[in-house]
Design a protein around this motif. Structure first.
Motif, mmCIF file in Angstrom:
data_model
loop_
_atom_site.group_PDB
_atom_site.id
_atom_site.type_symbol
_atom_site.label_atom_id
_atom_site.label_comp_id
_atom_site.label_asym_id
_atom_site.label_seq_id
_atom_site.Cartn_x
_atom_site.Cartn_y
_atom_site.Cartn_z
ATOM 1 N N ARG A 179 4.264 -4.332 10.980
ATOM 2 C CA ARG A 179 5.366 -5.298 11.108
ATOM 3 C C ARG A 179 5.636 -6.006 9.786
ATOM 4 N N LEU A 180 4.581 -6.467 9.123
ATOM 5 C CA LEU A 180 4.766 -7.148 7.838
ATOM 6 C C LEU A 180 5.327 -6.206 6.782
ATOM 7 N N GLY A 181 4.886 -4.949 6.768
ATOM 8 C CA GLY A 181 5.425 -3.978 5.819
ATOM 9 C C GLY A 181 6.900 -3.719 6.048
ATOM 10 N N ALA A 182 7.305 -3.619 7.302
ATOM 11 C CA ALA A 182 8.725 -3.408 7.620
ATOM 12 C C ALA A 182 9.561 -4.615 7.212
ATOM 13 N N GLU A 183 9.043 -5.802 7.473
ATOM 14 C CA GLU A 183 9.762 -7.025 7.075
ATOM 15 C C GLU A 183 9.917 -7.092 5.551
ATOM 16 N N LEU A 184 8.855 -6.774 4.818
ATOM 17 C CA LEU A 184 8.937 -6.818 3.355
ATOM 18 C C LEU A 184 9.898 -5.758 2.821
ATOM 19 N N ASP A 189 13.178 -6.581 0.655
ATOM 20 C CA ASP A 189 13.366 -5.979 -0.669
ATOM 21 C C ASP A 189 14.705 -5.260 -0.758
ATOM 22 N N ALA A 190 15.070 -4.559 0.307
ATOM 23 C CA ALA A 190 16.360 -3.864 0.315
ATOM 24 C C ALA A 190 17.508 -4.868 0.279
ATOM 25 N N ARG A 191 17.379 -5.949 1.015
ATOM 26 C CA ARG A 191 18.439 -6.979 1.028
ATOM 27 C C ARG A 191 18.540 -7.661 -0.337
ATOM 28 N N ILE A 192 17.417 -7.939 -0.977
ATOM 29 C CA ILE A 192 17.432 -8.545 -2.310
ATOM 30 C C ILE A 192 18.093 -7.610 -3.304
ATOM 31 N N ALA A 193 17.760 -6.324 -3.272
ATOM 32 C CA ALA A 193 18.368 -5.352 -4.180
ATOM 33 C C ALA A 193 19.869 -5.259 -3.939
ATOM 34 N N GLU A 194 20.276 -5.295 -2.681
ATOM 35 C CA GLU A 194 21.698 -5.243 -2.344
ATOM 36 C C GLU A 194 22.440 -6.467 -2.874
#
Length: 110
Positions: A75-80, A84-89
């Motif tokens: 769960r924590l890996g999926a959240e991170l 990360d994808a949202r930050i890159a976007e």
């Protein structure tokens, strides 16, 4: 004398075996439900720092329950990964919106 000791030993072994195996309706030790992870992480919202700090994993006989630890780590890996994808976007959108940030516009003005 030998036969007396042999018969006595057989009777004692039989009595102990009956006491252990079929010694009545009540159990010697009652079954205890295994400790379960009560409220692992919120499902309705993203995980924040307070959720991770408040998380307490149940202890099993030899440490932590592997299934509970694996669930939390997945769960924590999926959240991170999602963050990360949202930050890159957002960084990509910010770089495209910044004046002079687009390489094609700079090349056309010269």
């Amino acid at each position: 004398m030998f036969w007396f000791l042999l018969i006595t030993m057989v009777v004692v072994v039989a009595a102990v075996t009956l006491a252990v195996v079929g010694g009545g309706d009540s159990e010697v030790l009652p079954e205890v439900a295994p400790e379960q992870l009560v409220d692992p992480l919120p499902a309705a919202r993203p995980v924040d720092r307070a959720d991770v700090e408040a998380l307490r994993l149940p202890v099993a006989a030899r440490g932590y329950r592997m299934a509970d630890v694996d669930d939390v780590l997945v769960r924590l890996g999926a959240e991170l990964a999602e963050r990360d994808a949202r930050i890159a976007e957002l960084e990509e959108a910010l770089a495209g919106a910044a004046p002079g940030g687009d390489a094609d516009t700079e090349g056309g003005e010269k």
